[in-house]
Scaffold this motif. Structure first.
Motif, PDB file in Angstrom:
ATOM      1  N   UNK A  37       0.826  -1.193   0.232  1.00 47.08           N
ATOM      2  CA  UNK A  37      -0.105   0.112  -0.065  1.00 47.08           C
ATOM      3  C   UNK A  37       0.944   1.397   0.040  1.00 47.08           C
ATOM      4  N   UNK A  38       1.973   1.208   0.874  1.00 52.13           N
ATOM      5  CA  UNK A  38       2.725   2.362   0.895  1.00 52.13           C
ATOM      6  C   UNK A  38       3.267   2.669  -0.454  1.00 52.13           C
ATOM      7  N   UNK A  39       3.860   1.491  -1.131  1.00 54.37           N
ATOM      8  CA  UNK A  39       4.682   1.656  -2.353  1.00 54.37           C
ATOM      9  C   UNK A  39       3.575   2.348  -3.560  1.00 54.37           C
ATOM     10  N   UNK A  40       2.542   1.728  -3.567  1.00 53.23           N
ATOM     11  CA  UNK A  40       1.586   2.149  -4.400  1.00 53.23           C
ATOM     12  C   UNK A  40       1.054   3.574  -4.291  1.00 53.23           C
ATOM     13  N   UNK A  41       1.040   3.904  -3.114  1.00 56.22           N
ATOM     14  CA  UNK A  41       0.533   5.461  -2.768  1.00 56.22           C
ATOM     15  C   UNK A  41       1.618   6.489  -3.046  1.00 56.22           C
ATOM     16  N   UNK A  42       2.830   5.996  -2.583  1.00 53.91           N
ATOM     17  CA  UNK A  42       3.696   6.956  -2.408  1.00 53.91           C
ATOM     18  C   UNK A  42       5.161   6.985  -3.485  1.00 53.91           C
ATOM     19  N   UNK A  43       5.439   5.747  -3.764  1.00 55.21           N
ATOM     20  CA  UNK A  43       6.704   5.651  -4.584  1.00 55.21           C
ATOM     21  C   UNK A  43       6.316   5.266  -6.115  1.00 55.21           C
ATOM     22  N   UNK A  44       5.493   4.210  -6.328  1.00 51.68           N
ATOM     23  CA  UNK A  44       4.890   4.053  -7.586  1.00 51.68           C
ATOM     24  C   UNK A  44       4.553   5.120  -8.879  1.00 51.68           C
ATOM     25  N   UNK A  45       3.863   6.394  -8.271  1.00 50.58           N
ATOM     26  CA  UNK A  45       3.588   7.262  -8.784  1.00 50.58           C
ATOM     27  C   UNK A  45       4.570   8.173  -9.471  1.00 50.58           C
TER      28      UNK A  45
ATOM     29  N   UNK B 123       7.910   4.324 -10.321  1.00 50.93           N
ATOM     30  CA  UNK B 123       7.467   3.154 -10.675  1.00 50.93           C
ATOM     31  C   UNK B 123       7.821   2.782 -12.105  1.00 50.93           C
ATOM     32  N   UNK B 124       7.646   3.790 -13.055  1.00 51.66           N
ATOM     33  CA  UNK B 124       7.878   3.651 -14.499  1.00 51.66           C
ATOM     34  C   UNK B 124       9.558   3.720 -14.803  1.00 51.66           C
TER      35      UNK B 124
END
Length: 420
Positions: A110-118, A121-122
């Motif tokens: 959840x933390x990665x998806x909310x704060x890191x991937x945006x 992530x790419x």
């Protein structure tokens, strides 16, 4: 040892094939004139062939020399490995490698998806620069509004992804290597004292909550540990309590029993005789259910129902209101337990073990101000203990008696300090 191949010309050809128009004595391939001509070929440490293309033969030969040398020194990196994106490496490699329970995995993801991937992530792992890594950490506060210890926690997850990438030889160095992590800020806790806990117990509107408050203050259990406590974990003869599971809630799964997050969480607590008597008296008044979801649990709702965290939170807030004290959370009763141990002179390592913290640094970080207060109390105790000696020494000097500590038996500087 690797070798260099000419992509534009065939190494084997039929006698009737026409000669290359540009290079005498050679037969052109289908890719003649397309892309770089020279291909470096060598085996990686696992025996798999690796290739790369270069404009000149010299460059291709130099690449082979570099890669063979790296293999010999153990510093070899797959040139293509760093092309994996941060999101892909996090999901496919880092997360499965973590020794964590299911709930923690949900938290990490959840933390990665909310704060890191945006933000990252790419991006290819090899493309992220230290300056960009530092800028991303600042976004945790400036853009996402995180505070307290949460920026450090999220950054720790992301830094862990790159740390594993270095270990797996995906990249040579982490972009966070020279970047300081966000400061680990934690506000000083101000737990209720014994008198306030007694007020809460007295104001409790149900025997269940009165006993839970008292037991939590005497053991420092987490909410899930308290709600998941089984009678079988209490050894009345040895006066100990085994803490080895907790009652948790997860969206989509509801409430269920789960193991503790860390090995340090599993612990055996010493109980006072008063605590043992408290549990025994409660069980006598409220027999432990033998069937249903709450079978064997010390604390349940009517009809052996499991107690949710929101239920006891609401109960404690209501009790605080009845007791006319500031609103408290169940975790503050755990802080109360720690404060009593610290005030009693227990060292940080013991406090860590009793609370089930992963390491003593967590304990010191959370309760540093309480240890400081304990140090001040130590000074007061020593001052009080030596006050009578100083007073007697002063009276002896005024009367001419030799009430001094002999200079030959103690350093004169120490004597002067003891006299104040």
């Amino acid at each position: 040892m690797g070798y260099v191949a000419d992509r534009w010309h065939k190494t084997r050809h039929r006698p009737d094939e026409p000669e290359c128009g540009e290079h005498k004595g050679k037969v052109a391939t289908k890719c003649h004139g397309k892309g770089k001509r020279w291909q470096a070929r060598y085996d990686d440490p696992t025996g798999r062939e690796v290739t790369s293309v270069w404009a000149t033969k010299v460059e291709a030969e130099q690449e082979i020399v570099r890669q063979e040398a790296a293999k010999q020194t153990g510093s070899w990196l797959d040139p293509k490995a760093g092309r994996v994106t941060f999101e892909q490496f996090s999901l496919d490699t880092w997360l499965p490698a973590q020794s964590i329970i299911g709930r923690s995995e949900v938290e990490y993801l959840g933390a990665l998806r909310r704060y890191a991937f945006p933000e990252l992530g790419h991006r290819e792992m090899r493309s992220i620069k230290p300056s960009e890594a530092g800028a991303w950490q600042k976004l945790l506060v400036s853009k996402y509004g995180l505070s307290g210890s949460y920026p450090n926690r999220v950054a720790r997850y992301v830094r862990g992804v790159f740390r594993l990438a270095v270990i797996d030889r995906v990249i040579s160095v982490s972009p966070f290597a020279q970047i300081l992590a966000p400061a680990l800020e934690s506000s000083a806790c101000h737990p209720p004292d014994v008198a306030e806990v007694h007020q809460l117990v007295t104001a409790a509107y149900h025997d269940r909550y009165a006993t839970m408050i008292a037991l939590d203050a005497l053991t420092g259990l987490r909410s899930g540990e308290l709600r998941g406590l089984r009678l079988s974990r209490i050894d009345f003869l040895r006066r100990t309590m085994l803490v080895d599971q907790q009652l948790v809630y997860e969206k989509g799964k509801g409430q269920y029993f789960d193991e503790l997050k860390t090995g340090a969480g599993r612990r055996t607590l010493p109980l006072t005789q008063g605590t043992v008597d408290l549990i025994a008296a409660y069980v006598a008044r409220n027999p432990v259910p033998t069937a249903g979801p709450g079978a064997g649990l010390l604390f349940t709702m009517p009809a052996a129902g499991l107690i949710g965290e929101s239920t006891i939170d609401y109960a404690l807030k209501s009790i605080c209101k009845r007791a006319n004290v500031e609103p408290r959370h169940w975790h503050e009763l755990r802080h109360h337990y720690a404060s009593v141990l610290i005030a009693g002179g227990e060292n940080p390592r013991v406090v860590q073990q009793r609370l089930g913290h992963k390491d003593v640094l967590t304990t010191m970080r959370t309760y540093a101000h309480l240890f400081a207060e304990a140090e001040e109390r130590t000074r007061d105790v020593l001052d009080a203990a030596w006050a009578d000696v100083r007073k007697a020494d002063g009276e002896a000097e005024s009367s001419g008696a030799s009430g001094r500590i002999p200079e030959s038996r103690a350093d004169s500087g120490v004597v002067a300090q003891l006299r104040g």
